[in-house]
Each structure stands twice: as C-alpha cells, then as structure tokens.
Design a protein around this motif. Structure first.
Motif, mmCIF file in Angstrom:
data_model
loop_
_atom_site.group_PDB
_atom_site.id
_atom_site.type_symbol
_atom_site.label_atom_id
_atom_site.label_comp_id
_atom_site.label_asym_id
_atom_site.label_seq_id
_atom_site.Cartn_x
_atom_site.Cartn_y
_atom_site.Cartn_z
ATOM 1 N N MET A 52 0.830 -1.195 0.000
ATOM 2 C CA MET A 52 0.000 0.000 0.000
ATOM 3 C C MET A 52 0.867 1.248 0.000
ATOM 4 S SD MET A 52 -3.346 0.862 1.888
ATOM 5 C CE MET A 52 -4.045 2.468 1.600
ATOM 6 N N ALA A 53 0.411 2.248 -0.731
ATOM 7 C CA ALA A 53 1.224 3.439 -0.948
ATOM 8 C C ALA A 53 1.665 4.105 0.353
ATOM 9 C CB ALA A 53 0.440 4.441 -1.779
ATOM 10 N N LEU A 54 0.817 4.084 1.333
ATOM 11 C CA LEU A 54 1.106 4.866 2.517
ATOM 12 C C LEU A 54 2.190 4.255 3.373
ATOM 13 C CD1 LEU A 54 -2.546 5.791 3.366
ATOM 14 C CD2 LEU A 54 -0.782 7.299 2.437
ATOM 15 N N SER A 55 2.338 2.952 3.284
ATOM 16 C CA SER A 55 3.353 2.365 4.148
ATOM 17 C C SER A 55 4.518 1.758 3.362
ATOM 18 C CB SER A 55 2.717 1.304 5.054
ATOM 19 O OG SER A 55 1.958 0.427 4.270
ATOM 20 N N GLN A 56 4.336 1.524 2.058
ATOM 21 C CA GLN A 56 5.383 0.894 1.243
ATOM 22 C C GLN A 56 5.920 1.890 0.217
ATOM 23 O OE1 GLN A 56 6.058 -2.811 0.876
ATOM 24 N NE2 GLN A 56 5.285 -2.818 2.974
ATOM 25 N N PRO A 57 7.061 2.502 0.473
ATOM 26 C CA PRO A 57 7.580 3.458 -0.509
ATOM 27 C C PRO A 57 7.792 2.762 -1.863
ATOM 28 C CG PRO A 57 8.861 3.497 1.512
ATOM 29 C CD PRO A 57 7.937 2.329 1.609
ATOM 30 N N THR A 58 7.382 3.388 -2.946
ATOM 31 C CA THR A 58 7.591 2.811 -4.276
ATOM 32 C C THR A 58 8.868 3.385 -4.864
ATOM 33 O OG1 THR A 58 6.176 4.508 -5.150
ATOM 34 C CG2 THR A 58 5.163 2.379 -4.732
ATOM 35 N N SER A 77 5.127 9.704 9.969
ATOM 36 C CA SER A 77 6.436 9.938 9.353
ATOM 37 C C SER A 77 6.469 9.407 7.918
ATOM 38 C CB SER A 77 7.526 9.284 10.198
ATOM 39 O OG SER A 77 7.372 7.875 10.136
ATOM 40 N N LYS A 78 5.524 8.530 7.585
ATOM 41 C CA LYS A 78 5.544 7.947 6.228
ATOM 42 C C LYS A 78 4.424 8.490 5.355
ATOM 43 C CE LYS A 78 7.205 3.750 8.422
ATOM 44 N NZ LYS A 78 6.566 2.666 9.162
ATOM 45 N N TYR A 79 3.863 9.594 5.757
ATOM 46 C CA TYR A 79 2.744 10.182 4.998
ATOM 47 C C TYR A 79 3.227 10.616 3.606
ATOM 48 C CZ TYR A 79 -1.243 13.254 3.967
ATOM 49 O OH TYR A 79 -2.344 13.846 3.396
ATOM 50 N N MET A 80 2.489 10.192 2.569
ATOM 51 C CA MET A 80 2.863 10.467 1.178
ATOM 52 C C MET A 80 1.805 11.334 0.531
ATOM 53 S SD MET A 80 5.540 8.702 0.441
ATOM 54 C CE MET A 80 6.501 7.625 1.478
ATOM 55 N N PHE A 81 2.238 12.341 -0.191
ATOM 56 C CA PHE A 81 1.259 13.120 -0.944
ATOM 57 C C PHE A 81 1.936 13.755 -2.144
ATOM 58 C CE2 PHE A 81 2.351 17.499 0.337
ATOM 59 C CZ PHE A 81 3.215 17.238 1.381
ATOM 60 N N HIS A 82 1.152 14.388 -2.979
ATOM 61 C CA HIS A 82 1.643 14.951 -4.224
ATOM 62 C C HIS A 82 1.307 16.432 -4.243
ATOM 63 C CE1 HIS A 82 2.254 15.510 -8.511
ATOM 64 N NE2 HIS A 82 2.817 14.308 -8.564
ATOM 65 N N PRO A 83 2.210 17.261 -4.690
ATOM 66 C CA PRO A 83 1.929 18.703 -4.649
ATOM 67 C C PRO A 83 0.794 19.133 -5.583
ATOM 68 C CG PRO A 83 4.063 18.289 -5.659
ATOM 69 C CD PRO A 83 3.595 16.975 -5.126
ATOM 70 N N VAL A 117 9.533 12.779 -1.626
ATOM 71 C CA VAL A 117 8.931 13.196 -0.364
ATOM 72 C C VAL A 117 10.011 13.194 0.703
ATOM 73 C CG1 VAL A 117 7.293 12.610 1.459
ATOM 74 C CG2 VAL A 117 6.642 12.339 -0.937
ATOM 75 N N THR A 118 10.190 14.322 1.352
ATOM 76 C CA THR A 118 11.199 14.430 2.394
ATOM 77 C C THR A 118 10.513 14.643 3.733
ATOM 78 O OG1 THR A 118 12.405 15.683 0.764
ATOM 79 C CG2 THR A 118 13.373 15.520 2.949
ATOM 80 N N THR A 119 10.902 13.831 4.674
ATOM 81 C CA THR A 119 10.297 13.964 5.992
ATOM 82 C C THR A 119 11.352 14.382 6.991
ATOM 83 O OG1 THR A 119 8.739 12.228 5.475
ATOM 84 C CG2 THR A 119 9.035 12.760 7.806
ATOM 85 N N ILE A 129 6.859 17.601 6.268
ATOM 86 C CA ILE A 129 6.965 16.741 5.082
ATOM 87 C C ILE A 129 6.822 17.599 3.833
ATOM 88 C CG2 ILE A 129 6.024 14.706 3.938
ATOM 89 C CD1 ILE A 129 4.868 13.865 6.649
ATOM 90 N N THR A 130 7.766 17.423 2.913
ATOM 91 C CA THR A 130 7.752 18.194 1.675
ATOM 92 C C THR A 130 7.625 17.241 0.494
ATOM 93 O OG1 THR A 130 9.207 19.814 2.690
ATOM 94 C CG2 THR A 130 9.005 19.891 0.300
ATOM 95 N N ALA A 131 6.692 17.524 -0.392
ATOM 96 C CA ALA A 131 6.559 16.736 -1.621
ATOM 97 C C ALA A 131 6.955 17.621 -2.795
ATOM 98 C CB ALA A 131 5.120 16.264 -1.779
ATOM 99 N N THR A 132 7.805 17.093 -3.659
ATOM 100 C CA THR A 132 8.298 17.884 -4.784
ATOM 101 C C THR A 132 8.135 17.111 -6.084
ATOM 102 O OG1 THR A 132 9.984 18.706 -3.280
ATOM 103 C CG2 THR A 132 10.272 19.227 -5.602
#
Lengths: 316, 605
Positions: free
Chosen positions: B1-7, B171-177, B189-191, B200-203
């Motif tokens: 799952m995207a939220l816990s498994q970095p792709t 700490s593993k929250y993923m999102f897209h700008p 994504v930098t945490t 958390i920064t998404a670029t």
C-alpha cells in the motif's frame, strides 16, 4: 423447555455487570431497590435487568404475584412467558409506592415509610424511570440541592437574580437525614401553581440511594406534595432512577403531572452525566462545599459513617 | 500500500528520530484557532486530562481543567460571556486569565476565598493552532516553511491508537503537490522529524508543497492527528487542498487503527493525570499565597481634572491575581507611603490593573508623589486585591451612588452589572464634565450611567432621594464618596425604608475622632492566651507583638481587612466599616481601631 440451561445474551447493559467487581458493601446489599413501576409491567412476561452488577429477572405473574430472581440461577430470557409454577432461588420482593422492590439480601433492612401515601385523596404516580450514566450518590445529592434551581431549572424552580440559598437545618434523626426550613423563591413550583411563590422544602434521605422531598405550593396549601427519587444502581456509575410523585391535585391529568416533573428531570440528567468523576468523592477536600451545601455535606459524611464504598470515592 | 510501502519513484528519508521527551514538558496542539468562535467553549483532552478551552473578548485563550471546583461539572458546558466562564450547575463564575472564582450565586454577599482558582494550563496561538501542555518548556514549534504563505489547518482527525503508533505512520505520509494524485505518484517526499512533529515536503519538478503533522496525545488509547499546510495568499484552491489531504488522512487513519493492537500496558504518565482520585484535585496551588507583587506603571494619563489614571502591568510572565468588583489594592510608593486605591477594571480584565488617583488638596505625600514624581516605566509594589466591598448580583435593582473620585470601585461594579445585563443605575455626582474620571468606561455603560453636575449640597441630596425611591425587596445600594455625602446618603436611604443590610458603603477615610484611651484585656479563645491592651496601643499591635499574624490594610477602621469574630464582651467599634446593625450585634470588630467597653473581650483567634 428447560429454563436453567439457556445462555443469557450479553447486551450493553449487562456488560457493565460483567466487567465490574460487584458490590461488597453489606449496607448497600441489605437494601430494597425498585426495579419497575408495577403498572408498567405486562403480566405473565419476564423482564431482565441488572442490580448492583447482578443480572436479575423479574415480572408480575398472571395471578398478580410479583417475582424476581437471579438470572445466574434461573434463566428466562426477557420477553418470554413467566413460568406458571413457582421456582426456587427467588429473591425477596415487595410492592410499595407503586413499584416492584427487590433485594439481593435474604434479610434486608425494612423499607422506609411514607405515611402521606395512606391519605385517601392523594394521587401517587411513577413520573418516569430513566437511565442515567452516573452514580446513585451523585443523583441523590443533586436531588438534595437547591442552589442549582435558578440555573438548571431557570423559570420553573428558580430564576435569576434570586440565587441566594438561605440557611436551613439538617440533622440525622432515626437513621435518616432530615433537612428542614429550606426556602426558595420559585416561578412555577408545581403544575397547579399560579405565579411565583417562596416554596418551603423538607428533604429526607431514608436510604443511601433514595431521597424524598416535601414541598408546599401544591393544590392544597396545608398539605405537602411528596416527590421521591428511588434509584436502582446498575453498577457504580450507571443507574435507573424512578421519580415518584404524590400530590393532592384533583385537576391536573396524570400526563400533565408527568410532563411537568419529566421536564425538570430532563434538565438534571445532562448535568449529572457531565460530573467528573461520576462517583461521589467523600473527602471534604475533593470538591468545594459552601454553606448552602449543608445537606450534601451531611449526606457525604453519613455515607462515610455507614461504610459505603459503592458509587463513591472513599475519603482515605 | 502506498502509505506504508515506498515505491521506486519515492525517496523517503527521515533526518532524525522523534526525541523521546517527557510528554509532560512538550507543547502539543490542542485545538485549531477557528475551533474557538466568539463566546464558545471547546472541550479538549490532552494526556488524559480533560480541558476546557475558551477565548475571552480580549483575545486571550484560556485552557483550564475541565471541572467546576464546586461539584465537578464540566466547564465546557458552561457559558462564556467574553470575560468570565460561568458553570451551568450553580452559576459559579471564573475570571478570564486567572481562572479565579469571582462569584458564588448561592451566597451573594460573600467574597469567594482567594485560593479558589481553576487549574490553568499555558496557551499559545500560532499558525492557526492553539498549543498547550501539562508543564511545557520553551516555546511551541516555529514553522518557518509557512513564512509568506497562508496557514491552512487540516481537518483534525481522531484515531483510536496511542500517539507513538500514530507518529510511526505520520512519518511515512505520502502526498503529491498537485493535490490530486494519490501518494504513489509523488516523485520526492522528504520527511523531517522534530521534537514532536513531522515536516513533510513533496516535490515534483517545479512544484512543491510542505506541511507539518502533529499527534495530539488524547489519552493512552487515542490521538488526534492535526496538520497545517501553507497555501499562497488568496489561493482559490483551499477546498481542493483540504479535501485532498482529508481523503489521504482518512485512509492513513484506517491503516493506523488496523495496525495498532490494543496495548494493555498503560503508561505511568497517563495513570498519573487520569487517575480519578487526582481528577478531584484541580485547585490551582499557586494563587492566594502571593500577598505582594511588583508591577510596572505602563501608562499614566490625566483622566479628569486633578485625577490621573494608572495602568499597572505585571512583570515578566506573572499573572495578576483575581479581583472582585469593588476590590482595592495597597500601593507601596517608593517614598515609603502606602495608599489604598480601588480597581476600576471590568470583569475578566486581568492583563492589567487600572486605578485612578486624585490629587488631594492636603496631600501628605501619597497622591502628590503619584501626580508629580511617579513616571511611566517605574516599578512599584502593590498588595493582592482586597475584596472588602463585595457586590451582590442577585438584586432586582442596584443603585450605585458615586461622589467624585469615590466612583472608582463603583465603576468596576457597574461594568459587571452591565456585562450581566442586570438592572442598575450609576449616579455620578461631580462638579463638571471635566471632573468625571474614566469617561471611556462611563460611555460603555450607556444610559445606565447618569451624570449630575455642579449641584449644591441640598440639590445633591434631593437628587439622591429621588434616585433611590422607596425600597423594594432585593434592591441594593452601593455608595462611595466624600464622608459627608456618604453619611447623608445613608440617612436618606434609612429614611426611605432601605434596611441596613441593603446599604453598602465604603469609606476611604475614617473622619471620626477615635480614642485610644481605654485599657482592657483580650482573651484569645483558640490560642488560649490572655493579653493586656494598654492605653495608646491597638489590639492589632498587641496581637502582632505577641507573634500572631493578622492581615491589615488601612489601619483606620475603614477597609475591614483586620476583622475578627467577637465571642464575648462588648466592643467599642469606632470604625466606619460595619453597619449599624452589625455594630449593634457586636459579634465582630476591627482590631486596628476597635476597643472594648467591657474589661475583657473574647476573640475568635
């Protein structure tokens, strides 16, 4: 059908009973408790409830006999017909003031008397039986309290700016608490009152979990209305409270009397459910008593002296 | 799952672990600023402690233990009138800022004890968040990534999991700008983990977006997830951003809750604050003990002819103690002189004390010093407020009669009555318009303030008689002014049938001739001591000489601070504090000035 082998469904109400440690106070176990207003029971049908964390079945038979029993001894699920024949392991029961009372003890303390109910022209009704998420002592203390009238029962039992609680007398007499000389200006003291009057109150606490008040302002000025709060403790922090009302009023309908008292009851319920902690703290330093709280101070001390630990936080 | 498994196209890195501070000393977000609309009360919980959060009209945010001191009812069910919080059960009132109890309606004549104060917690508002803590150190986090942006608070989300477990997932929250692609589509994504939050920064290419996430520990099994993100000023995108993160956050919450296996172990921290026994102890233990404090003269201005106003501010982070309307303070001037001045503050106005000082014609150095020498910025010492002139709030009509500078305590009372919408009139007698002190307060009272200018003595008394009228039950009179006017007003009121207990007055001076000629014995009932009071000495002096601590203030029989109960014997009152019926009863006396008519008098000390 075998009544004694059927499992009892564990509903929310019952869960409380299962989780608790039960009541070990002899003084509490030895009391009578109301389970229901008898007129509200369908004859021949079994009911189920919890008293002091013990599951209890009860009902009134087709012959009009009141019965109650421990559900862990004889299992008859709620809604099923009561058996015609008598069974053993019954709890003691009695009919008083319109309610079915029972006790978990084989030798309970005698139930208090309300001599006024013997007057032939008096009407006595059960206003309502309501579940409240609080301890029995918190509910008793609320019933004893006058200071909240202008705030909680604004426009009915009190009105700002008349907020002062005048001095009154409290004593312990014949094993019960009596508060006399209580006065409070009330805009609408009873369904039959017209306009504001200064109402006289007498309070009685004859039972750790039951409280009565006598007040003027009813239909006949020379005779006092009697209002009672009779509590069935489900657990330390959950109760079913029955409000008893006995008055001399041959005009208002039962419905009108009920609606009036129920209106007051429903204003107290959210206050009681927002008291923290739910159990009554008996230490004098736990909360902040004032002179107006004389009856509650006496009640707390009385519970301490009786050795009550159920529904309270003990002083030490 | 995207939220816990970095792709593959996500590079997730954590620059440091959350430091394991003692939770007691951390700052936590406990509400969003917009959870506190006008005159609202907000129910919160932090580390097992229930709190009530409310904003007063002066903007101050109050965070208190959520229990009325009297009978434990949640104050979050109370009424916020913008200056005080009123409990719904018995109407007890607590002041903005201090949490001090200002009024107990069941006993309208009594001043609540000074130690009666709700336990308060620190409150700071920044980045649209209200921060608090049990005893937090330092300051709440500064979120510099929000500089130049509008902070946008994400919807606060409760989760059934302890804060530690929530933090692992945050700490593993993923999102897209772009605010639409699911977390998986992000490129970078930098945490960064700080003491108690994640930034958390998404670029993606030129597009970047930064947010901060916080876990508010509610109790041992639940947490509120809070977040703040920066959007450009006047962004049209606000709803899209909020919905996007709300959607992702809700999914994250499902993961958190599924992942968390209910731990039966309860941390000691929670047990300490959520124990039902400790829940009943919520009286602040820091108030009431201070008897003197240093304040800074923040403002000095001319408020009327010959009257200067002084605003006194606390030094540093000290909180000024609660006062009741009608209270006065002692001011210890640098030239060694002590003077009493009434506070003119309105209810809940506890960021400063405000007094008015009239230049006396024959000043022995008090008012003259204040007028001529004392400057803005000076530090002076004052006493905590003395509440000897309590205001009943259960009257159907309250008449306030003020003569000249005697208006000051009545101004504080009038503001309370105005705020509570009670029926009252303030009659202010002065020589002319320019002699009226604190005109801005008078204006705030509207038509309830009636000004009388330049009346002769006879005209004044006639006006007083007309204003008072006949007495009806539950009507009260408060009068303060020059001695002769006060005496005359009391006589008029008595003549009109106003009972003694409905007439309340405060003298600033005892202009009666006082005798210290007699000598007598005092018996101290509780101390089992008998002492001799010789001619020329006061009871107060003898008590102090024998090591008995006794509060006092004016020491001329006017303020009532040194009052004691008389158990036997007949007092020779000489004071102007007690009313005639109290004097007749003879069960109280003022130790600074009263003496004995009998040879011996027994005091409850």
């Amino acid at each position: 059908m075998s009544w004694s082998t059927m499992p009892v469904s564990r509903r929310g109400l019952v869960d409380t009973a299962i989780n608790g440690e039960g009541c070990t106070d002899q003084v509490i176990l030895n009391q009578w408790y109301p389970l229901a207003a008898i007129v509200e029971l369908r004859p021949g049908i079994s009911y189920q409830t919890v008293l002091l964390e013990v599951e209890v079945g009860f009902g009134v038979t087709l012959n009009g006999e009141l019965i109650a029993w421990r559900l862990d001894c004889v299992v008859i699920p709620a809604g099923n017909p009561l058996p015609a024949e008598n069974f053993t392991d019954k709890l003691l029961v009695q009919s008083a003031y319109g309610y079915l009372w029972t006790s978990l003890s084989a030798e309970p303390k005698e139930l208090f008397s309300i001599p006024e109910t013997n007057e032939p022209d008096r009407r006595s009704i059960n206003v309502a039986t309501i579940g409240i998420a609080t301890s029995a002592p918190r509910a008793v203390e609320n019933f004893l309290d006058m200071g909240h009238f202008p705030f909680v029962h604004a426009g009915v039992l009190g009105a700002e700016p008349h907020t002062e609680v005048f001095d009154y007398n409290v004593e312990i007499k014949d094993g019960e608490i009596i508060a006399t000389g209580c006065k409070f200006p009330q805009p609408q003291a009873a369904p039959s009152s017209v306009g504001a009057i200064v109402t006289d109150y007498i309070y009685r606490v004859p039972h750790p979990y039951c409280v009565l008040l006598y007040k003027s302002g009813g239909f006949d000025e020379s005779r006092l209305d009697v209002i009672g709060l009779f509590i069935q403790p489900i657990s330390q922090e959950r109760i079913r409270a029955s409000m008893f009302y006995s008055c001399v009023d041959n005009i208002s309908s039962d419905t009108a009397l009920r609606r009036f008292q129920l209106g007051i009851f429903s204003q107290d319920k959210p206050i009681l459910e927002n008291q923290v902690p739910k159990r009554l703290p008996l230490s004098t330093t736990a909360e902040t008593p004032i002179r107006a709280d004389k009856s509650s101070i006496t009640y707390r001390r009385w519970l301490s002296d009786l050795g009550v630990t159920y529904g309270v936080i003990s002083a030490n | 799952m995207a939220l816990s498994q970095p792709t593959e196209n996500i590079c997730s890195m954590t620059t440091q672990e959350l430091t394991q501070n003692d939770p007691i000393s951390n700052w936590y977000p406990v509400a969003n600023a917009d959870d506190l609309p006008f005159r609202h009360t907000f129910h919160g919980k932090l580390l097992g402690q229930e709190i009530v959060i409310w904003r007063a009209d002066d903007g101050n945010v109050n965070i208190w233990v959520n229990r009325c001191l009297h009978r434990g009812v949640r104050l979050s069910r109370g009424l916020n009138n913008g200056a005080e919080l009123q409990c719904q059960y018995h109407g007890w009132r607590y002041a903005n800022r201090t949490g001090g109890c200002t009024y107990i309606p069941a006993h309208p004549v009594d001043s609540p004890a000074q130690h009666l104060s709700c336990k308060t917690f620190p409150a700071i508002q920044s980045h649209g968040i209200i921060w608090s803590g049990i005893s937090p150190e330092g300051v709440p986090p500064k979120l510099s990534f929000l500089d130049g942006l509008t902070p946008l608070n994400l919807r606060s989300l409760p989760a059934k999991a302890p804060a530690d477990s929530v933090n692992e997932h945050l700490s593993k929250y993923m999102f897209h700008p772009d605010n639409q692609t699911d977390g998986e589509g992000s490129s970078l994504v930098t945490t960064k983990a700080y003491d108690n939050y994640f930034q958390i920064t998404a670029t993606v290419a030129n597009s970047t977006s930064t947010l901060a996430l916080f876990a508010q520990p509610v109790d041992e099994q639940s947490t509120i997830i809070r977040g703040v993100i920066g959007v450009p000023h006047n962004s049209q995108n606000v709803l899209t951003v909020l919905r996007y993160h709300n959607n992702l956050m809700c999914k994250l919450r499902d993961v958190i809750e599924a992942d968390f296996e209910l731990k039966s172990k309860i941390s000691n921290t929670f047990a300490a604050v959520s124990n039902p026994r400790s829940a009943t102890r919520n009286i602040a233990n820091n108030s009431g003990s201070v008897s003197f404090l240093k304040v800074r003269v923040a403002r000095k201005w001319s408020t009327a002819k010959d009257v200067v106003g002084l605003e006194l501010l606390p030094i540093g982070n000290q909180q000024l103690p609660t006062f009741l309307p009608g209270a006065h303070i002692d001011v210890f001037l640098p030239n060694g002189i002590t003077r009493q001045y009434s506070l003119t503050n309105g209810p809940g106005e506890l960021d400063k004390y405000r007094i008015g000082v009239k230049l006396e014609q024959v000043s022995s150095g008090g008012s003259k010093y204040i007028h001529e020498t004392l400057s803005e910025g000076s530090i002076i010492e004052i006493s905590t407020p003395r509440n000897n002139f309590p205001l009943r709030r259960d009257s159907t009509r309250t008449v306030l009669i003020a003569g000249g500078i005697g208006a000051t305590p009545l101004l504080a009372m009038a503001q309370v009555l105005e705020k509570q919408k009670l029926n009252y009139e303030l009659h202010y007698f002065a020589q002319s318009d320019e002699h009226l002190a604190f005109p801005e307060i008078l204006n705030s009272l509207g038509n309830n303030c009636i000004r009388h200018f330049g009346l002769s003595v006879e005209e004044t008394l006639a006006k007083v008689r007309e204003s008072l009228g006949e007495h009806n039950s539950s009507e009260n009179l408060y009068v303060c002014g020059p001695g002769p006017m006060l005496e005359a007003t009391r006589n008029i009121a008595a003549d009109l049938g106003w009972p003694d207990e409905s007439i309340h007055f405060e003298y600033f001076k005892n202009s009666k001739i006082v005798s210290f000629e007699s000598s007598f014995e005092i018996e101290l009932a509780r101390s089992a001591l008998t002492l001799n009071v010789p001619a020329g000495k006061t009871v107060l002096q003898i008590l102090r000489d024998n090591g008995i601590a006794m509060p006092s203030s004016c020491e001329q029989g006017a303020c009532g601070t040194c009052i004691v109960k008389v158990l036997a014997g007949q007092p020779d009152h000489q004071d102007v504090y007690l009313n005639d019926s109290e004097k007749k009863r003879g069960d109280k006396m003022l130790t600074c000035i009263s003496r004995a008519l009998s040879n011996k008098i027994t005091l409850d000390i």
